[in-house]
Design a protein around this motif. Structure first.
Motif, PDB file in Angstrom:
ATOM      1  N   SER A 113       0.833  -1.203   0.000  1.00  0.00           N
ATOM      2  CA  SER A 113       0.000   0.000   0.000  1.00  0.00           C
ATOM      3  C   SER A 113       0.865   1.250   0.000  1.00  0.00           C
ATOM      4  O   SER A 113       1.637   1.491   0.933  1.00  0.00           O
ATOM      5  CB  SER A 113      -0.909   0.004   1.236  1.00  0.00           C
ATOM      6  OG  SER A 113      -1.441   1.309   1.415  1.00  0.00           O
TER       7      SER A 113
ATOM      8  N   GLN B 173      -0.266   4.146   0.333  1.00  0.00           N
ATOM      9  CA  GLN B 173      -0.781   5.066   1.353  1.00  0.00           C
ATOM     10  C   GLN B 173      -0.120   4.786   2.701  1.00  0.00           C
ATOM     11  O   GLN B 173       0.248   5.706   3.426  1.00  0.00           O
ATOM     12  CB  GLN B 173      -2.305   4.961   1.448  1.00  0.00           C
ATOM     13  CG  GLN B 173      -2.985   5.504   0.196  1.00  0.00           C
ATOM     14  CD  GLN B 173      -4.485   5.342   0.209  1.00  0.00           C
ATOM     15  OE1 GLN B 173      -5.050   4.713   1.098  1.00  0.00           O
ATOM     16  NE2 GLN B 173      -5.153   5.907  -0.790  1.00  0.00           N
TER      17      GLN B 173
ATOM     18  N   ILE C 150      -4.311  -1.623  -9.934  1.00  0.00           N
ATOM     19  CA  ILE C 150      -5.411  -1.830  -8.980  1.00  0.00           C
ATOM     20  C   ILE C 150      -6.587  -0.874  -9.222  1.00  0.00           C
ATOM     21  O   ILE C 150      -7.746  -1.289  -9.174  1.00  0.00           O
ATOM     22  CB  ILE C 150      -4.886  -1.748  -7.507  1.00  0.00           C
ATOM     23  CG1 ILE C 150      -5.947  -2.192  -6.507  1.00  0.00           C
ATOM     24  CG2 ILE C 150      -4.362  -0.355  -7.165  1.00  0.00           C
ATOM     25  CD1 ILE C 150      -6.140  -3.661  -6.404  1.00  0.00           C
TER      26      ILE C 150
ATOM     27  N   LYS D 149     -12.040  -0.319  -1.094  1.00  0.00           N
ATOM     28  CA  LYS D 149     -11.832   0.962  -1.782  1.00  0.00           C
ATOM     29  C   LYS D 149     -13.066   1.837  -1.525  1.00  0.00           C
ATOM     30  O   LYS D 149     -13.811   1.604  -0.575  1.00  0.00           O
ATOM     31  CB  LYS D 149     -11.584   0.721  -3.275  1.00  0.00           C
ATOM     32  CG  LYS D 149     -10.291  -0.023  -3.560  1.00  0.00           C
ATOM     33  CD  LYS D 149      -9.084   0.857  -3.302  1.00  0.00           C
ATOM     34  CE  LYS D 149      -7.784   0.136  -3.596  1.00  0.00           C
ATOM     35  NZ  LYS D 149      -6.617   0.880  -3.145  1.00  0.00           N
TER      36      LYS D 149
HETATM   37  C1  S3P Z   1      -3.093   5.674  -3.647  1.00  0.00           C
HETATM   38  C2  S3P Z   1      -2.705   4.376  -3.403  1.00  0.00           C
HETATM   39  C3  S3P Z   1      -3.542   3.215  -3.721  1.00  0.00           C
HETATM   40  C4  S3P Z   1      -4.621   3.574  -4.728  1.00  0.00           C
HETATM   41  C5  S3P Z   1      -5.344   4.836  -4.350  1.00  0.00           C
HETATM   42  C6  S3P Z   1      -4.372   6.000  -4.284  1.00  0.00           C
HETATM   43  C7  S3P Z   1      -2.164   6.761  -3.284  1.00  0.00           C
HETATM   44  O1  S3P Z   1      -4.153   2.758  -2.541  1.00  0.00           O
HETATM   45  O2  S3P Z   1      -5.534   2.514  -4.873  1.00  0.00           O
HETATM   46  O3  S3P Z   1      -6.361   5.140  -5.288  1.00  0.00           O
HETATM   47  O4  S3P Z   1      -2.399   7.917  -3.699  1.00  0.00           O
HETATM   48  O5  S3P Z   1      -1.192   6.491  -2.583  1.00  0.00           O
HETATM   49  P1  S3P Z   1      -3.425   1.812  -1.449  1.00  0.00           P
HETATM   50  O6  S3P Z   1      -2.311   2.529  -0.842  1.00  0.00           O
HETATM   51  O7  S3P Z   1      -4.501   1.495  -0.456  1.00  0.00           O
HETATM   52  O8  S3P Z   1      -2.966   0.622  -2.203  1.00  0.00           O
END
Ligand code: S3P
Length: 447
Positions: A163, A165, A333, A361
């Motif tokens: 992830s 994020q 994803i 999501k």
């Molecule tokens: C994102 C990371 C992804 C992605 C999201 C945006 C980001 O999520 O699906 O739309 O901006 O870092 P995850 O970190 O949960 O994988």
């Protein structure tokens, strides 16, 4: 509002999509800890990016608007509010990255969000940030999240859940607390935070672990490929790392471009998207398109503000089903809703596995996709971590449901362009989260 949709006679054309949402949100949030002003070019004023910008302003950032750019001035002593409630709207990136940034500050902030964001899991950031020394109080693992910033401790973390994020939340915590951080990434995820710190700051390095080819110990005539370490990237942020300020020029959002590319794929038309992000951690869709029978060309490749960009031209062909699984899923994803729509128009079966993250999501995307595909008369099986989609000739138009999710709304609006018969979408406002001018852009490529 409910929207009537109809099949297009012809699909084709050249468009530019709004700026990348992931990059824009990072630029807004990094301005909170920057030493100097950040000039942001092509900032998209969609709901998610306005959530990030609103959060930055709440924490003392001042926005100065120019003609095609804006300057974000970091907080001054005077402008910082001691206690703040921040509404992150629908944006998981804003909530999770901001939780990291506040964790390393001296402030207490309460993060809230809309109904969808309040259902999304926050333990994934609460656990590592707590281990760094911050105090976070979530409600059963969800928003509202109270973050008490603290001086954090040097931190090493094995990022087992791929992830970006979570990775970025930890890096931002390190940045705001001036503590060193090492993150080992087992499956590479989007690296916009790392690239932005490289472009407008200092003190972050990435060591890529390369595979080695050596003689097979059992049969030395053969070669064996192995990884010297079990992870792919080691990201190191030093305790002296900082954001200096400068310019962040944002390319078009590849994940938004994907919907218009999908329109070309299902119709046999040709669509060009100009000046769009081509960061390799985001463009797994291009490989998929080639594998299912489309022609894909990229041109005018360049790197601006650390990020690759260029033009993409896609021409649809006779689409075939295929399996997507494993590490490849991370690189596409956010594109799975439109990939599922393409699967409906393809010959044969498309199998998607290892995509359980789609359940958490903006909606439960696996269920949302399956429900809409079935409305089109397409057979779709749902597993805990994926989908099995049987393509068919002439999928039918239907009364699609957005589930309040921008990517579901856009994917099935595109499906309606090549479906047989009219369609409707129950709530077209969902597109405002990432692409408020989505339907204008659809008009530009249809006749
Ligand atoms: C994102 C990371 C992804 C992605 C999201 C945006 C980001 O999520 O699906 O739309 O901006 O870092 P995850 O970190 O949960 O994988």
């Amino acid at each position: 509002m409910k929207r009537n949709l109809r099949a297009a006679k012809r699909i084709g054309g050249t468009i530019t999509v709004p700026g990348d949402k992931s990059i824009a949100q990072r630029a807004a949030l990094l301005s909170i800890v920057s030493q100097g002003p950040i000039t942001v070019v092509n900032f998209p004023r969609n709901a998610d990016c306005l959530s990030a910008l609103g959060a930055a302003k709440n924490l003392g950032v001042r926005e100065e608007d120019g003609d095609d750019s804006m300057v974000l001035h970091p907080p001054t002593e005077k402008s910082v509010a001691p206690d703040t409630i921040i509404d992150c709207g629908n944006s998981g990136t804003t909530a999770r990255l901001l939780a990291g940034l506040v964790s390393g500050s001296t402030q207490t902030v309460i993060l809230s969000g809309d109904e969808s964001l309040s259902r999304r899991p926050m333990r994934r950031i609460v656990e590592p940030l707590t281990a760094m020394g911050a105090k976070l109080i979530a409600v059963d693992g969800h928003l509202p999240l109270t973050v008490h910033g603290r001086k954090l401790l040097p931190f090493e973390y094995d990022l087992k859940l791929p992830s970006a994020q979570v990775k970025s939340a930890i890096l931002l915590a390190g940045l705001s607390s001036s503590c060193s951080v090492t993150i080992r990434e087992y499956t590479p995820t989007r690296d916009h935070t790392e690239l932005m710190v490289g472009a407008i700051g200092e003190g972050l390095s990435v060591r890529e672990v390369k595979s080695v080819t050596e003689p097979d110990p059992v049969d030395p005539r053969k070669k064996r490929v192995s990884m010297p370490e079990p992870f792919k990237n080691e990201i190191t942020l030093s305790s002296q790392a900082r954001i200096l300020g400068g310019t962040v020029d944002i390319p078009g959002d590849f994940s938004t471009a994907a919907f218009f590319i999908g329109a070309a794929a299902i119709s046999g038309g040709t669509v060009t998207i100009t000046n769009v992000g081509l960061n390799p951690t985001r463009t797994g869709l291009l490989e998929h398109l080639r594998a299912i029978g489309c022609t894909v060309q990229t041109s005018k490749r360049t790197v601006v503000s650390g990020e690759a960009r260029g033009d993409i031209t896609v021409t649809g062909g006779e689409l075939k089903g295929r399996k997507i699984h494993g590490e490849a899923v991370v690189g596409l994803i956010d594109e799975i809703p439109i990939i599922a729509v393409m699967a409906a128009f393809a010959e044969g079966t498309t199998i998607i596995r290892d995509a359980g993250e789609l359940r958490v999501k903006e909606s439960d995307r696996l269920s949302a996709i399956a429900e809409n595909l079935r409305l089109m008369g397409v057979k779709c099986g749902v597993m805990e971590d994926g989908l099995v989609i049987e393509g068919r000739l002439e999928p039918a138009g239907a009364d699609f449901k957005s589930f309040g999710d921008h990517r579901i709304a856009m994917a099935f609006s595109i499906a309606s362009l090549a479906a047989v018969g009219p369609s409707t979408l129950d709530d077209d406002s969902a597109v405002g989260v990432s692409c408020p001018n989505f339907f204008d852009l659809v008009q530009k490529i249809t006749s």
